[in-house]
Design a protein around this motif. Structure first.
Motif, PDB file in Angstrom:
ATOM      1  N   UNK A   1      43.559  10.961  98.175  1.00  0.00           N
ATOM      2  CA  UNK A   1      43.259  12.322  98.631  1.00  0.00           C
ATOM      3  C   UNK A   1      43.364  12.408 100.158  1.00  0.00           C
ATOM      4  N   UNK A   2      43.221  13.627 100.657  1.00  0.00           N
ATOM      5  CA  UNK A   2      43.386  13.873 102.090  1.00  0.00           C
ATOM      6  C   UNK A   2      42.434  13.039 102.940  1.00  0.00           C
ATOM      7  N   UNK A   3      41.174  12.921 102.491  1.00  0.00           N
ATOM      8  CA  UNK A   3      40.184  12.181 103.289  1.00  0.00           C
ATOM      9  C   UNK A   3      40.586  10.711 103.416  1.00  0.00           C
ATOM     10  N   UNK A   4      41.113  10.144 102.333  1.00  0.00           N
ATOM     11  CA  UNK A   4      41.539   8.728 102.363  1.00  0.00           C
ATOM     12  C   UNK A   4      42.683   8.545 103.345  1.00  0.00           C
ATOM     13  N   UNK A   5      43.645   9.461 103.297  1.00  0.00           N
ATOM     14  CA  UNK A   5      44.805   9.319 104.193  1.00  0.00           C
ATOM     15  C   UNK A   5      44.393   9.559 105.645  1.00  0.00           C
ATOM     16  N   UNK A   6      43.510  10.515 105.882  1.00  0.00           N
ATOM     17  CA  UNK A   6      43.053  10.760 107.257  1.00  0.00           C
ATOM     18  C   UNK A   6      42.259   9.559 107.772  1.00  0.00           C
ATOM     19  N   UNK A   7      41.523   8.894 106.888  1.00  0.00           N
ATOM     20  CA  UNK A   7      40.794   7.682 107.312  1.00  0.00           C
ATOM     21  C   UNK A   7      41.788   6.619 107.801  1.00  0.00           C
ATOM     22  N   UNK A   8      42.924   6.474 107.119  1.00  0.00           N
ATOM     23  CA  UNK A   8      43.960   5.541 107.606  1.00  0.00           C
ATOM     24  C   UNK A   8      44.460   5.986 108.986  1.00  0.00           C
ATOM     25  N   UNK A   9      44.643   7.292 109.142  1.00  0.00           N
ATOM     26  CA  UNK A   9      45.175   7.795 110.422  1.00  0.00           C
ATOM     27  C   UNK A   9      44.251   7.461 111.581  1.00  0.00           C
ATOM     28  N   UNK A  10      42.955   7.381 111.291  1.00  0.00           N
ATOM     29  CA  UNK A  10      42.004   7.133 112.382  1.00  0.00           C
ATOM     30  C   UNK A  10      42.106   5.709 112.937  1.00  0.00           C
ATOM     31  N   UNK A  11      42.908   4.848 112.275  1.00  0.00           N
ATOM     32  CA  UNK A  11      43.188   3.509 112.835  1.00  0.00           C
ATOM     33  C   UNK A  11      44.442   3.539 113.693  1.00  0.00           C
ATOM     34  N   UNK A  12      45.068   4.730 113.796  1.00  0.00           N
ATOM     35  CA  UNK A  12      46.335   4.839 114.521  1.00  0.00           C
ATOM     36  C   UNK A  12      46.155   4.484 115.997  1.00  0.00           C
ATOM     37  N   UNK A  13      47.175   3.823 116.565  1.00  0.00           N
ATOM     38  CA  UNK A  13      47.120   3.450 117.987  1.00  0.00           C
ATOM     39  C   UNK A  13      46.974   4.660 118.895  1.00  0.00           C
ATOM     40  N   UNK A  14      47.461   5.816 118.426  1.00  0.00           N
ATOM     41  CA  UNK A  14      47.470   7.000 119.293  1.00  0.00           C
ATOM     42  C   UNK A  14      46.125   7.711 119.332  1.00  0.00           C
ATOM     43  N   UNK A  15      45.171   7.188 118.567  1.00  0.00           N
ATOM     44  CA  UNK A  15      43.827   7.770 118.544  1.00  0.00           C
ATOM     45  C   UNK A  15      43.236   7.814 119.957  1.00  0.00           C
ATOM     46  N   UNK A  16      42.661   8.962 120.314  1.00  0.00           N
ATOM     47  CA  UNK A  16      42.036   9.097 121.642  1.00  0.00           C
ATOM     48  C   UNK A  16      40.734   9.859 121.476  1.00  0.00           C
ATOM     49  N   UNK A  17      39.641   9.281 121.951  1.00  0.00           N
ATOM     50  CA  UNK A  17      38.327   9.936 121.889  1.00  0.00           C
ATOM     51  C   UNK A  17      38.035  10.483 120.495  1.00  0.00           C
ATOM     52  N   UNK A  18      38.333   9.705 119.481  1.00  0.00           N
ATOM     53  CA  UNK A  18      37.980  10.095 118.110  1.00  0.00           C
ATOM     54  C   UNK A  18      38.905  11.121 117.497  1.00  0.00           C
ATOM     55  N   UNK A  19      39.926  11.578 118.221  1.00  0.00           N
ATOM     56  CA  UNK A  19      40.849  12.527 117.609  1.00  0.00           C
ATOM     57  C   UNK A  19      42.274  11.994 117.712  1.00  0.00           C
ATOM     58  N   UNK A  20      43.213  12.716 117.102  1.00  0.00           N
ATOM     59  CA  UNK A  20      44.589  12.214 117.044  1.00  0.00           C
ATOM     60  C   UNK A  20      45.569  13.289 117.493  1.00  0.00           C
ATOM     61  N   UNK A  21      46.482  12.949 118.397  1.00  0.00           N
ATOM     62  CA  UNK A  21      47.542  13.910 118.701  1.00  0.00           C
ATOM     63  C   UNK A  21      48.570  13.910 117.564  1.00  0.00           C
ATOM     64  N   UNK A  22      49.076  15.071 117.161  1.00  0.00           N
ATOM     65  CA  UNK A  22      50.065  15.170 116.078  1.00  0.00           C
ATOM     66  C   UNK A  22      51.373  15.727 116.602  1.00  0.00           C
ATOM     67  N   UNK A  23      52.470  15.234 116.030  1.00  0.00           N
ATOM     68  CA  UNK A  23      53.777  15.804 116.355  1.00  0.00           C
ATOM     69  C   UNK A  23      54.036  16.941 115.375  1.00  0.00           C
ATOM     70  N   UNK A  24      54.125  18.149 115.905  1.00  0.00           N
ATOM     71  CA  UNK A  24      54.387  19.305 115.048  1.00  0.00           C
ATOM     72  C   UNK A  24      55.705  19.948 115.480  1.00  0.00           C
ATOM     73  N   UNK A  25      56.147  20.973 114.746  1.00  0.00           N
ATOM     74  CA  UNK A  25      57.461  21.559 115.044  1.00  0.00           C
ATOM     75  C   UNK A  25      57.367  23.085 115.138  1.00  0.00           C
ATOM     76  N   UNK A  26      58.057  23.618 116.148  1.00  0.00           N
ATOM     77  CA  UNK A  26      58.223  25.078 116.215  1.00  0.00           C
ATOM     78  C   UNK A  26      59.509  25.477 115.494  1.00  0.00           C
ATOM     79  N   UNK A  27      60.287  24.465 115.119  1.00  0.00           N
ATOM     80  CA  UNK A  27      61.546  24.694 114.405  1.00  0.00           C
ATOM     81  C   UNK A  27      62.371  23.423 114.479  1.00  0.00           C
ATOM     82  N   UNK A  28      63.570  23.464 113.905  1.00  0.00           N
ATOM     83  CA  UNK A  28      64.444  22.276 113.966  1.00  0.00           C
ATOM     84  C   UNK A  28      64.890  22.078 115.408  1.00  0.00           C
ATOM     85  N   UNK A  29      64.660  20.881 115.946  1.00  0.00           N
ATOM     86  CA  UNK A  29      65.004  20.609 117.348  1.00  0.00           C
ATOM     87  C   UNK A  29      63.919  21.049 118.310  1.00  0.00           C
TER      88      UNK A  29
END
Ligand code: NAD
Ligand code: GLY
Length: 368
Positions: A318-346
């Motif tokens: 479920x979502x909580x399990x996957x987010x728990x994995x994300x919290x081990x991500x190297x990019x974690x900063x101050x307990x939160x995570x920056x995400x790469x999102x898109x405004x469109x292709x490119x």
């Protein structure tokens, strides 16, 4: 077909990426200038050794460069601290010095672990990348990220250590299984999605040829990808100002899935990136940042090439399990995570204010 030479220009280091046909058989002449004592040490895996090691050894013998070899098991599970210790111990036994050539001959697994060994051996030893998978040729062999996995997460121990040379021989892709080609293709497509809609269009028109082992299409796709990566890495070699982070499109979702599936061959890294990029676009649509049409174009292209887009066929996590994995991500900063999102292709961008509860709900398939 002539070789393509792309320079990677960093503030305190410059090296070439050579892309071409049958480069492996000519590797000796390119490696020789990097071996003042005519000594090299090849780290490879069992599959690559069986298929291609004799060609590399002959090429080095032709120019009188001595080569010792360490062959590791194939696959992601090799990227661990036990195998790292083994590499270091063999390099020390072989009395490899800082200016000898350690050659990482394989896919991203061999490149990452060997590069990390080179980074820490004698506080930094020269190494050369000869990437043998599509993924390694378009991404992991360039830019100097080296790492091993820990049970807690992927690439958690590592260093930035740039190679002295990268030799990408398109011919080697001829022995790659179709599934591995598709996994590597995800990283090619990523460059179009990040900041180059024209390259995305080229991929839509030529992606099938890359997967059908058309050497012209592969050579062009590899060269464009390396050039795109070089431009980004030059602006931010150690991922500090947010530019290089763009290369992680799809990776936060992808790494969580890889962790959930135990870094096994149930889900290859490139497959995780394929699903992760689709999730990044779908989440961007759900947040109202990206048009449904662009997400649809991406899904249609991935589906046409039989690339994975849906993690539900692989796991019931479920979502909580996957987010728990994300919290081990190297990019974690101050307990939160920056995400790469898109405004469109490119039009990928780094969003530092994504609400993790929203990500959890999105992964649970909940619509606001
Ligand atoms: P890999 O190295 O495991 O190679 C995939 C499989 O293909 C292996 O079984 C290998 O033995 C086999 N193989 C390699 N070359 C072959 C050839 N020419 N013919 C036939 N079989 C061949 O996996 P990969 O997809 O190359 O790399 C994935 C790894 O790269 C992951 O660990 C990922 O984290 C890492 N990575 C690192 C970076 C970076 O910037 N350092 C970027 C992307 C990915
Ligand atoms: N593969 C992501 C990077 O090299 O930064």
């Amino acid at each position: 077909m002539s070789d393509i030479i792309l320079p990677i220009d960093l503030q305190n280091h410059r090296y070439d990426v050579m892309i071409g046909i049958d480069i492996l058989a000519r590797a000796g002449e390119f490696i020789k200038p990097f071996t003042p004592r005519n000594r090299s040490f090849i780290v490879t895996d069992e599959t690559v050794a069986r298929l291609h090691l004799s060609t590399l050894k002959e090429a080095l013998a032709k120019v009188d460069v001595q080569a010792e070899v360490l062959i590791l098991p194939s696959g992601e599970a090799t990227k661990n601290i036990t195998q790292l210790e083994k590499i270091l111990s063999k390099l020390i036994d072989a009395k490899i010095e800082r200016t000898d050539a350690i050659i990482a001959f394989g896919g991203g697994v061999i490149g990452d672990i060997t590069g990390f060994a080179a980074a820490i051996l004698r506080r930094g030893t020269h190494f050369i990348q000869i990437p043998t998978t599509l993924l390694a040729q378009v991404d992991s062999s360039v830019g100097g990220k080296t790492a091993i996995n820990m049970t807690q997460g992927k690439n958690l121990i590592g260093a930035f250590h740039q190679p002295a040379l990268v030799l990408a021989d398109i011919t080697l892709l001829g022995t790659l299984p179709p599934r591995e080609l598709r996994a590597g293709y995800a990283e090619i497509l990523k460059y179009g999605l990040i900041n180059d809609p024209g390259f995305f269009k080229w991929c839509v028109e030529n992606g099938a040829d890359i997967l059908a082992s058309d050497k012209n299409a592969q050579r062009y796709g590899v060269a464009q990808s390396v050039a795109a990566k070089a431009a980004i890495v030059a602006q931010d070699p150690t991922e500090t100002n947010g530019t290089r982070a763009l290369l992680n499109l799809g990776h936060t979702f992808g790494h969580a899935l890889e962790a959930e599936l135990g870094y096994s061959d149930r889900l290859l890294h490139g497959e995780a990136v394929s699903i992760g990029m689709m999730l990044a676009f779908d989440f961007s649509v759900q947040c109202g940042f990206c048009s449904v049409n662009d997400a649809h174009k991406l899904r249609a292209h991935l589906t046409e090439l039989s690339m994975p887009t849906d993690f539900r066929t692989l796991t019931n996590a479920d979502g909580a399990t996957l987010v728990a994995h994300m919290m081990q991500d190297k990019k974690r900063q101050s307990g939160t995570l920056p995400f790469l999102l898109a405004r469109g292709i490119g039009q990928t961008y780094l969003d530092k204010n994504v609400d993790l509860e929203k990500i959890t709900a999105f992964l649970n398939g909940e619509h606001p």
